[in-house]
Design a protein around this motif. Structure first.
Motif, short mmCIF file in Angstrom:
data_model
loop_
_atom_site.label_atom_id
_atom_site.label_comp_id
_atom_site.label_asym_id
_atom_site.label_seq_id
_atom_site.Cartn_x
_atom_site.Cartn_y
_atom_site.Cartn_z
N GLY A 1 -18.53 -3.25 -3.77
CA GLY A 1 -17.37 -2.87 -2.99
C GLY A 1 -17.69 -2.51 -1.56
O GLY A 1 -18.80 -2.74 -1.07
N ALA A 2 -16.70 -1.91 -0.88
CA ALA A 2 -16.87 -1.53 0.52
C ALA A 2 -17.45 -0.13 0.66
O ALA A 2 -17.95 0.22 1.74
CB ALA A 2 -15.53 -1.60 1.24
N GLY A 3 -17.37 0.68 -0.41
CA GLY A 3 -17.93 2.03 -0.37
C GLY A 3 -17.19 2.98 0.55
O GLY A 3 -17.76 3.95 1.04
N ALA A 4 -15.89 2.72 0.79
CA ALA A 4 -15.14 3.54 1.73
C ALA A 4 -14.44 4.72 1.07
O ALA A 4 -13.88 5.57 1.77
CB ALA A 4 -14.11 2.68 2.46
N GLY A 5 -14.42 4.78 -0.25
CA GLY A 5 -13.87 5.93 -0.94
C GLY A 5 -12.37 5.86 -1.19
O GLY A 5 -11.66 4.99 -0.67
N TRP A 6 -11.90 6.84 -1.98
CA TRP A 6 -10.49 6.86 -2.38
C TRP A 6 -9.57 7.18 -1.20
O TRP A 6 -8.41 6.76 -1.17
CB TRP A 6 -10.29 7.87 -3.50
CG TRP A 6 -11.03 7.54 -4.75
CD1 TRP A 6 -12.10 8.19 -5.28
CD2 TRP A 6 -10.77 6.43 -5.63
NE1 TRP A 6 -12.52 7.57 -6.43
CE2 TRP A 6 -11.73 6.49 -6.67
CE3 TRP A 6 -9.83 5.40 -5.64
CZ2 TRP A 6 -11.77 5.56 -7.71
CZ3 TRP A 6 -9.87 4.47 -6.67
CH2 TRP A 6 -10.83 4.56 -7.69
N GLY A 7 -10.06 7.93 -0.23
CA GLY A 7 -9.24 8.26 0.92
C GLY A 7 -8.81 7.03 1.70
O GLY A 7 -7.67 6.94 2.17
N SER A 8 -9.71 6.08 1.83
CA SER A 8 -9.37 4.84 2.54
C SER A 8 -8.38 4.00 1.74
O SER A 8 -7.43 3.43 2.29
CB SER A 8 -10.63 4.03 2.81
OG SER A 8 -11.52 4.76 3.63
N LEU A 9 -8.57 3.94 0.42
CA LEU A 9 -7.63 3.19 -0.42
C LEU A 9 -6.24 3.83 -0.35
O LEU A 9 -5.23 3.13 -0.47
CB LEU A 9 -8.14 3.15 -1.86
CG LEU A 9 -7.26 2.38 -2.85
CD1 LEU A 9 -7.09 0.92 -2.44
CD2 LEU A 9 -7.84 2.46 -4.26
N SER A 10 -6.19 5.14 -0.14
CA SER A 10 -4.91 5.83 -0.08
C SER A 10 -4.01 5.26 1.01
O SER A 10 -2.78 5.22 0.85
CB SER A 10 -5.11 7.32 0.16
OG SER A 10 -5.77 7.92 -0.94
N ALA A 11 -4.60 4.84 2.12
CA ALA A 11 -3.80 4.27 3.20
C ALA A 11 -3.06 3.03 2.74
O ALA A 11 -1.89 2.80 3.09
CB ALA A 11 -4.70 3.93 4.40
N VAL A 12 -3.71 2.22 1.90
CA VAL A 12 -3.08 1.03 1.36
C VAL A 12 -2.05 1.41 0.31
O VAL A 12 -0.94 0.87 0.27
CB VAL A 12 -4.14 0.08 0.75
CG1 VAL A 12 -3.48 -1.19 0.22
CG2 VAL A 12 -5.21 -0.26 1.77
N VAL A 13 -2.40 2.36 -0.55
CA VAL A 13 -1.48 2.80 -1.61
C VAL A 13 -0.18 3.32 -1.01
O VAL A 13 0.91 3.02 -1.52
CB VAL A 13 -2.15 3.88 -2.48
CG1 VAL A 13 -1.14 4.51 -3.43
CG2 VAL A 13 -3.31 3.29 -3.28
N GLU A 14 -0.28 4.07 0.08
CA GLU A 14 0.94 4.62 0.69
C GLU A 14 1.85 3.52 1.21
O GLU A 14 3.08 3.56 1.00
CB GLU A 14 0.58 5.58 1.82
CG GLU A 14 1.81 6.25 2.42
CD GLU A 14 1.48 7.29 3.47
OE1 GLU A 14 2.42 7.69 4.20
OE2 GLU A 14 0.31 7.71 3.57
N GLU A 15 1.29 2.52 1.87
CA GLU A 15 2.12 1.45 2.43
C GLU A 15 2.68 0.54 1.34
O GLU A 15 3.82 0.08 1.44
CB GLU A 15 1.32 0.63 3.45
CG GLU A 15 0.83 1.44 4.64
CD GLU A 15 1.94 2.17 5.37
OE1 GLU A 15 3.09 1.70 5.34
OE2 GLU A 15 1.66 3.22 5.97
N VAL A 16 1.91 0.30 0.30
CA VAL A 16 2.41 -0.49 -0.83
C VAL A 16 3.52 0.29 -1.54
O VAL A 16 4.53 -0.28 -1.96
CB VAL A 16 1.26 -0.83 -1.80
CG1 VAL A 16 1.80 -1.37 -3.13
CG2 VAL A 16 0.33 -1.85 -1.17
N GLY A 17 3.35 1.61 -1.66
CA GLY A 17 4.40 2.44 -2.24
C GLY A 17 5.66 2.43 -1.41
O GLY A 17 6.77 2.40 -1.94
N ALA A 18 5.51 2.44 -0.09
CA ALA A 18 6.67 2.41 0.80
C ALA A 18 7.50 1.15 0.60
O ALA A 18 8.73 1.18 0.70
CB ALA A 18 6.22 2.52 2.25
N ALA A 19 6.83 0.04 0.31
CA ALA A 19 7.53 -1.24 0.12
C ALA A 19 7.97 -1.46 -1.32
O ALA A 19 8.67 -2.44 -1.61
CB ALA A 19 6.62 -2.38 0.56
N LEU A 20 7.56 -0.56 -2.24
CA LEU A 20 7.79 -0.76 -3.68
C LEU A 20 7.23 -2.09 -4.14
O LEU A 20 7.76 -2.72 -5.06
CB LEU A 20 9.29 -0.68 -4.03
CG LEU A 20 10.01 0.62 -3.72
CD1 LEU A 20 11.47 0.54 -4.20
CD2 LEU A 20 9.33 1.83 -4.35
#
Length: 361
Positions: A65-84
């Motif tokens: 993987g990229a080794g960037a951690g859960w905090g970095s993935l959170s940025a994607v999760v938030e935007e995906v959640g915003a779009a449902l």
């Protein structure tokens, strides 16, 4: 397996890439088309997300993987959640991958099969989901393992119709064991179920003496996985709540009553200001929970985030529907999809009322 620190500028660029990808993919129109498709998933958007490395963000470099951690993935999760967006981000990149990474950390040497699957999930070559819950609870596995064979039914399985692999947490006993099996294996049956929230497809997965690969798991796998899911789910709720607020503000700028746009009425301004305050407090506790993953404060913050973000999201969408008036309860308007997501996600991986009452899951 420490995570690399990503700069604020890089995180902002990542968010912009995800937002642009969702917009170019069709936005709300694509969401509605995907939930009516056979697998109830936006495969094109998921392919785009994996291409920009979203599924690899939290995976350590030694596992591909990229080794960037859960905090970095959170940025994607938030935007995906915003779009449902109906993509297997939470199910594959968080739940299934998280369980496998915990199993990998439990071994002095990562089993080759486990490492290969994590790497394939990170690259988007394969997609997995988690099979855990029994019929009435997430704290009791619905599937049991005996001699390498899985038997039973896992309920509330997310995105199972689109998954190539199933990560099964099986009983009996106080500690779950981790098993991996291809979704099309003999003895496996995926049964789609109707859901209140059409943007998060759920299924029952039945196992009838299905042979699966087993991996050692830490004794505290279930509570650690619960904390991870609650933290990232809270971030997803924040994204959706913020989007519901944006829809409401835009609607009140155009809807007229008594010769004035309703957004100019002071009472409605106050209600939307309260909604904004709810979004921001929810965002603070959600990201605090993500930052605390795998720390002594992680369990408490994850539980607090699940309770607070579920309540805040539910309050925001209730206000949003009221401020939209009659159109807010029609299928044609998107705000009803946010209302359904709020009430569905509040029950996901355990109800907030159970957290308050002290129930484990």
């Amino acid at each position: 397996m420490s995570a690399e620190v990503i700069s604020a500028d890089d995180l902002a660029a990542l968010r912009d890439s995800v937002v642009d990808l969702i917009a170019r993919g069709g936005g709300s129109t694509a969401v509605r088309a995907a939930i009516a498709a056979p697998q109830r998933t936006d495969g094109q958007l998921w392919a785009g997300l994996t291409e920009i490395g979203a599924a690899a963000l939290a995976v350590p470099e030694e596992l591909g993987g990229a080794g960037a951690g859960w905090g970095s993935l959170s940025a994607v999760v938030e935007e995906v959640g915003a779009a449902l967006a109906p993509v297997p981000l939470l199910s594959s990149a968080v739940m299934a991958t998280g369980a496998l990474m915990m199993a990998a950390n439990n071994s002095s040497t990562v089993p080759a099969e486990l490492g290969d699957l994590v790497e394939a999930l990170a690259s988007g070559e394969r997609t997995a989901t988690l099979c855990l819950a029994g019929e009435t609870s997430w704290d009791t596995p619905g599937v049991s393992a005996d001699g390498g064979l899985l038997t039973g039914t896992a309920h509330y399985v997310t995105d199972a119709e689109a998954a190539t692999d199933l990560v099964v947490l099986a009983g009996p006993g106080p500690h779950a064991t981790v098993h991996v099996i291809a979704a099309d294996s003999p003895g496996v049956e995926v049964v789609p179920v109707a859901t209140m929230d059409p943007t998060r497809p759920l299924s029952r997965v039945r196992f009838t003496e299905a042979a699966a690969e087993a991996f050692p798991a830490p004794a505290d796998l279930l509570p650690r996985l619960r904390d991870l899911v609650w933290a990232l789910l809270a971030v997803e709720q924040v994204g959706a709540a913020a989007a519901a607020l944006r829809l409401t503000v835009e609607y009140t700028k155009t809807r007229k009553q008594f010769g004035r746009v309703i957004g100019s009425f002071q009472a409605l301004k106050h209600r939307m200001a309260d909604m904004y305050a709810d979004v921001e407090t929810a965002r603070s506790i959600a990201y605090a929970a993500v930052d605390a993953i795998d720390t002594p404060a992680g369990a408490e913050l994850a539980a607090a985030a699940h309770v607070h973000c579920s309540e805040a999201f539910s309050h925001i969408v209730a206000e949003a529907v009221q401020l939209h008036g009659g159109i807010g309860i029609t299928w044609e308007h998107d705000i009803q999809l946010y209302f359904k997501r709020a009430h569905g996600s509040a029950q996901f991986f355990g109800q907030p009322v159970d957290v308050v009452a002290g129930t484990p899951l």
